[in-house]
Design an enzyme around this catalytic site. Structure first.
Site, PDB file in Angstrom:
ATOM      1  N   TYR A 150       5.279   1.360  -5.758  1.00 54.13           N
ATOM      2  CA  TYR A 150       6.333   1.502  -4.749  1.00 54.13           C
ATOM      3  C   TYR A 150       7.672   1.800  -5.428  1.00 54.13           C
ATOM      4  O   TYR A 150       8.424   2.677  -4.992  1.00 54.13           O
ATOM      5  CB  TYR A 150       6.441   0.222  -3.926  1.00 54.13           C
ATOM      6  CG  TYR A 150       7.678   0.152  -3.063  1.00 54.13           C
ATOM      7  CD1 TYR A 150       7.754   0.860  -1.866  1.00 54.13           C
ATOM      8  CD2 TYR A 150       8.777  -0.626  -3.436  1.00 54.13           C
ATOM      9  CE1 TYR A 150       8.888   0.797  -1.073  1.00 54.13           C
ATOM     10  CE2 TYR A 150       9.910  -0.692  -2.645  1.00 54.13           C
ATOM     11  CZ  TYR A 150       9.970   0.025  -1.466  1.00 54.13           C
ATOM     12  OH  TYR A 150      11.095  -0.034  -0.687  1.00 54.13           O
ATOM     13  N   LYS A 154      10.484   4.972  -5.097  1.00 56.08           N
ATOM     14  CA  LYS A 154      11.915   4.833  -4.831  1.00 56.08           C
ATOM     15  C   LYS A 154      12.770   5.389  -5.968  1.00 56.08           C
ATOM     16  O   LYS A 154      13.910   5.800  -5.738  1.00 56.08           O
ATOM     17  CB  LYS A 154      12.245   3.364  -4.550  1.00 56.08           C
ATOM     18  CG  LYS A 154      11.679   2.870  -3.217  1.00 56.08           C
ATOM     19  CD  LYS A 154      12.177   3.712  -2.043  1.00 56.08           C
ATOM     20  CE  LYS A 154      11.722   3.159  -0.696  1.00 56.08           C
ATOM     21  NZ  LYS A 154      12.251   3.944   0.442  1.00 56.08           N
ATOM     22  N   THR A 185      12.528  -7.931   6.777  1.00 58.79           N
ATOM     23  CA  THR A 185      12.087  -6.920   7.736  1.00 58.79           C
ATOM     24  C   THR A 185      10.557  -6.899   7.756  1.00 58.79           C
ATOM     25  O   THR A 185       9.903  -7.549   6.932  1.00 58.79           O
ATOM     26  CB  THR A 185      12.574  -5.507   7.332  1.00 58.79           C
ATOM     27  OG1 THR A 185      11.861  -5.086   6.163  1.00 58.79           O
ATOM     28  CG2 THR A 185      14.073  -5.476   7.063  1.00 58.79           C
TER      29      THR A 185
END
Length: 233
Positions: A150, A154, A185
């Site tokens: 991940y 980014k 979130t």
């Protein structure tokens, strides 16, 4: 209302994208949000009372035909486009040496290709308004994590922001990279639990996004890294 600015937000039905949409709507802007889940988008619109200035569009941020269609629908409905926010993204929460590659293709398509497709689909409209591109990156795009796929996506977004800025600035289009640290979130749902320590809220990140969007003409805010106090990396 017909002359108010217009923003298109990918992954706008929850989390940071939804928080940005709420703040822009409150500021009198018109907003289109995309997402894969029609029910989630419908629930978001109902939660806000189905405001006249909100348009929801079901679609995959990693599919060029769908993202181009979202731009076209936004322009047809609102007549202009001032800001795009490439917010759609997710993590498989595994590592290059021990993870399951089955989820990596979709993560790369969404996190890396998705923002590039949004830029390509919207740049002509943004030239007309001298608008802004906002890319939601991550602290993981600056600080390497052990085996973190991940994070590698980014890092690509971090590079895409500056590469894009160097091309579009001559057309009067601004580019802002917002790189959050740990935020509470739905991003963490697939992880199984929230990380330890203090977390930022989606609204706190939205504050930075909206601040960048609302800068005076001629001001280009390029990179904003926002961590919660106490996050060491």
């Amino acid at each position: 209302m017909t002359d108010s600015p217009v923003a298109l937000i990918t992954g706008g039905g929850s989390g940071i994208g939804a928080a940005v949409a709420r703040q822009l709507l409150d500021a009198g802007q018109r907003v289109a949000v995309t997402g894969r889940g029609e029910a989630r988008l419908r629930g978001f619109a109902e939660e806000l009372g189905d405001p006249e200035g909100l348009l929801t569009i079901t679609g995959n941020a990693g599919d060029y035909d769908q993202i181009r269609a979202a731009v076209e629908v936004t322009l047809k409905e609102f007549g202009r486009l001032d800001t795009v926010v490439a917010n759609a993204g997710f993590a498989t929460h595994d590592s290059v040496a021990e993870g399951d590659p089955a989820g990596w293709t979709e993560m790369v398509l969404t996190n890396v290709l998705g923002p590039a497709l949004l830029i390509r689909a919207s740049i002509d409209a943004l030239k007309e308004t001298r608008g802004r591109i906002v890319l939601v990156g991550s602290v993981a795009g600056f600080v390497p994590g052990p085996g973190n796929i991940y994070g590698a996506t980014k890092w690509a977004v971090t590079g895409l922001a500056e590469n894009t800025r160097r091309q579009v600035t001559e057309w009067g289009v601004g580019v802002t990279l917002i790189a959050p640290g740990r935020v509470e979130t739905p991003f963490w749902d697939s992880y199984g639990s929230l990380p330890p320590g203090h977390l930022l809220t989606a609204d706190q990140i939205a504050d930075s996004v909206v601040w960048a969007i609302r800068q005076p003409e001629g001001v280009d805010i390029n990179t904003v890294v926002v961590r919660p106090i106490g996050q060491p990396n």
